[in-house]
Design a protein around this motif. Structure first.
Motif, PDB file in Angstrom:
ATOM      1  N   VAL A 109       0.807  -1.229   0.000  1.00 32.04           N
ATOM      2  CA  VAL A 109       0.000   0.000   0.000  1.00 32.04           C
ATOM      3  C   VAL A 109       0.838   1.276   0.000  1.00 32.04           C
ATOM      4  CG1 VAL A 109      -1.878  -1.187   1.204  1.00 32.04           C
ATOM      5  CG2 VAL A 109      -0.237   0.145   2.546  1.00 32.04           C
ATOM      6  N   GLY A 110       2.151   1.158   0.206  1.00 32.14           N
ATOM      7  CA  GLY A 110       2.991   2.360   0.286  1.00 32.14           C
ATOM      8  C   GLY A 110       3.006   2.913   1.696  1.00 32.14           C
ATOM      9  N   TYR A 111       3.964   3.792   1.943  1.00 33.13           N
ATOM     10  CA  TYR A 111       4.156   4.261   3.307  1.00 33.13           C
ATOM     11  C   TYR A 111       3.023   5.160   3.791  1.00 33.13           C
ATOM     12  CZ  TYR A 111       6.367   6.144   7.456  1.00 33.13           C
ATOM     13  OH  TYR A 111       6.642   6.499   8.743  1.00 33.13           O
ATOM     14  N   ALA A 112       2.527   6.028   2.899  1.00 34.97           N
ATOM     15  CA  ALA A 112       1.500   7.000   3.312  1.00 34.97           C
ATOM     16  C   ALA A 112       0.262   6.286   3.859  1.00 34.97           C
ATOM     17  CB  ALA A 112       1.122   7.906   2.140  1.00 34.97           C
ATOM     18  N   LYS A 113      -0.099   5.157   3.223  1.00 40.03           N
ATOM     19  CA  LYS A 113      -1.316   4.446   3.635  1.00 40.03           C
ATOM     20  C   LYS A 113      -1.045   3.355   4.661  1.00 40.03           C
ATOM     21  CE  LYS A 113      -3.898   5.344  -0.594  1.00 40.03           C
ATOM     22  NZ  LYS A 113      -4.276   4.807  -1.899  1.00 40.03           N
ATOM     23  N   LEU A 114       0.216   3.185   5.018  1.00 39.78           N
ATOM     24  CA  LEU A 114       0.550   2.186   6.039  1.00 39.78           C
ATOM     25  C   LEU A 114       0.038   2.676   7.393  1.00 39.78           C
ATOM     26  CD1 LEU A 114       2.340  -0.435   6.508  1.00 39.78           C
ATOM     27  CD2 LEU A 114       4.153   1.138   7.184  1.00 39.78           C
ATOM     28  N   SER A 115      -0.705   1.810   8.112  1.00 37.27           N
ATOM     29  CA  SER A 115      -1.190   2.205   9.433  1.00 37.27           C
ATOM     30  C   SER A 115      -0.865   1.134  10.465  1.00 37.27           C
ATOM     31  CB  SER A 115      -2.708   2.427   9.395  1.00 37.27           C
ATOM     32  OG  SER A 115      -3.362   1.177   9.224  1.00 37.27           O
ATOM     33  N   ILE A 116      -0.713   1.581  11.710  1.00 35.50           N
ATOM     34  CA  ILE A 116      -0.469   0.636  12.801  1.00 35.50           C
ATOM     35  C   ILE A 116      -1.630  -0.353  12.873  1.00 35.50           C
ATOM     36  CG2 ILE A 116      -0.247   0.442  15.318  1.00 35.50           C
ATOM     37  CD1 ILE A 116       2.246   1.613  14.129  1.00 35.50           C
ATOM     38  N   GLU A 117      -2.834   0.159  12.666  1.00 37.19           N
ATOM     39  CA  GLU A 117      -4.025  -0.697  12.695  1.00 37.19           C
ATOM     40  C   GLU A 117      -3.936  -1.810  11.639  1.00 37.19           C
ATOM     41  OE1 GLU A 117      -7.401   1.749  12.801  1.00 37.19           O
ATOM     42  OE2 GLU A 117      -8.667   0.154  13.641  1.00 37.19           O
ATOM     43  N   GLY A 118      -3.538  -1.422  10.429  1.00 42.42           N
ATOM     44  CA  GLY A 118      -3.420  -2.396   9.353  1.00 42.42           C
ATOM     45  C   GLY A 118      -2.358  -3.445   9.657  1.00 42.42           C
ATOM     46  N   ILE A 119      -1.247  -2.993  10.222  1.00 43.39           N
ATOM     47  CA  ILE A 119      -0.165  -3.930  10.556  1.00 43.39           C
ATOM     48  C   ILE A 119      -0.636  -4.888  11.644  1.00 43.39           C
ATOM     49  CG2 ILE A 119       2.174  -4.148  11.485  1.00 43.39           C
ATOM     50  CD1 ILE A 119       2.693  -1.276  10.318  1.00 43.39           C
ATOM     51  N   ALA A 120      -1.312  -4.339  12.667  1.00 44.45           N
ATOM     52  CA  ALA A 120      -1.814  -5.168  13.773  1.00 44.45           C
ATOM     53  C   ALA A 120      -2.770  -6.239  13.238  1.00 44.45           C
ATOM     54  CB  ALA A 120      -2.518  -4.295  14.812  1.00 44.45           C
ATOM     55  N   HIS A 121      -3.665  -5.813  12.344  1.00 47.67           N
ATOM     56  CA  HIS A 121      -4.634  -6.734  11.764  1.00 47.67           C
ATOM     57  C   HIS A 121      -3.913  -7.847  11.001  1.00 47.67           C
ATOM     58  CE1 HIS A 121      -8.499  -8.000  10.131  1.00 47.67           C
ATOM     59  NE2 HIS A 121      -7.907  -8.099   8.939  1.00 47.67           N
ATOM     60  N   ALA A 122      -2.954  -7.456  10.145  1.00 50.51           N
ATOM     61  CA  ALA A 122      -2.247  -8.439   9.318  1.00 50.51           C
ATOM     62  C   ALA A 122      -1.404  -9.387  10.174  1.00 50.51           C
ATOM     63  CB  ALA A 122      -1.369  -7.721   8.294  1.00 50.51           C
ATOM     64  N   ALA A 123      -0.886  -8.879  11.293  1.00 56.53           N
ATOM     65  CA  ALA A 123      -0.017  -9.699  12.144  1.00 56.53           C
ATOM     66  C   ALA A 123      -0.820 -10.510  13.161  1.00 56.53           C
ATOM     67  CB  ALA A 123       0.996  -8.804  12.859  1.00 56.53           C
ATOM     68  N   GLY A 124      -2.123 -10.228  13.266  1.00 58.50           N
ATOM     69  CA  GLY A 124      -2.961 -10.924  14.224  1.00 58.50           C
ATOM     70  C   GLY A 124      -2.657 -10.566  15.670  1.00 58.50           C
TER      71      GLY A 124
END
Lengths: 198, 198
Positions: free
Chosen positions: B31-46
């Motif tokens: 998604v690129g850095y601008a759209k990278l979110s902690i929420e998205g990372i947390a979701h993807a990492a479970g």
């Protein structure tokens, strides 16, 4: 007098354009790029947001135009040529360092360089409108040095430009060391002499 | 068995940490850095967002750790030393160019370099944990070259490193030209020979 309206409208447009560019530079220095908004610029410039969107597709492209205005103040049409390549390169790079160490330049230039890293369209614009014309001036100076035997003949001039200017820009962008006159003098002397034994 | 709990918890933490770092790299590439979110990372990492915030103060610092993990895969503890400085530098810079042209590296590295431009704390961390150790390895190789007479004695090694590596990084960040093996070969040869006449 039908000819009157157009010049007046055009003058008003130019006044608004300059106000927007000045506001963008003031604001980015004040709040940083991340917090810079079209709304904030419009407010500071006393224009509507739509006026800005009509002329610029993004805050990156607006800032680039603003930066060109800034860089264009007293712009040189050629690099100095006193007949001494090393001295001239040091003069140019010392002035560059002074500019990069000036907060008025530092913020918009950092913002611009950041946008370039991620935005290929803006990067292409940057290359075409700023990097290539500047690069051509640098190469002209290097060609003049070749004619008087101060620069080797069979060098790739793009590599030569990168070698003289790249280290300074890199050190500035990455904060990897202090940007001093002493540093640029070393860069110029080392680039000219070379790292290998003579 | 009171000793059991701690290692298990520690192992779980390490598993979560690795999952977060891997998710950050996958997502920034997607998604690129601008759209990278902690929420998205947390979701993807479970994991929960709080788990991430406990370990990292910002997405920049998380991405930096993720990047170190990536860069650390098969990391060299020293630069190659075949006895031929020019050949070794070309080898290292060609590998660098291959990495920079690899989308898996390109996105997180651009993001990291962008953050460094604006975030002095992250920049200091970058200098300490990545630039300085790598710079030390480069200087070690240059010192070895000095001992065998392939590099001049009285050179500022920081300037020498900047002159060899700066142009490549700069060209990559600013899209000012294609990053090819041919380009880095020219950079190495020109840096060693120097721009001035012999």
């Amino acid at each position: 007098m039908p000819n009157k309206a157009a010049p007046d409208a055009s003058r008003r447009s130019e006044t608004a354009r300059r106000a927007i560019l000045a506001a963008a530079l003031d604001l980015v220095a004040e709040v940083g790029y991340a917090k810079l908004s079209i709304e904030g610029i419009a407010h500071a410039a006393g224009v509507g947001k739509q006026t800005i969107y009509r002329w610029w597709p993004s805050k990156g492209s607006l800032l680039f135009d603003a930066f060109l205005t800034l860089a264009g103040e007293g712009e040189a049409t050629a690099l100095p040529d006193t007949g001494d390549l090393a001295a001239d390169m040091k003069m140019v790079l010392r002035a560059t360092v002074d500019e990069l160490n000036d907060p008025r330049f530092d913020q918009p230039m950092r913002a611009l360089h950041t946008e370039i890293v991620h935005d290929p369209v803006l990067a292409a614009d940057y290359v075409k409108r700023l990097d290539e014309p500047m690069r051509e001036l640098k190469k002209q100076r290097l060609r003049a040095a070749q004619r008087v035997g101060q620069l080797i003949e069979d060098v790739d001039l793009d590599v030569a430009v990168d070698m003289l200017f790249g280290p300074v820009l890199n050190r500035w962008l990455q904060h990897t060391g202090p940007l001093t006159h002493d540093y640029v003098d070393h860069v110029v002397d080392t680039a000219l002499r070379g790292l290998g034994p003579r």
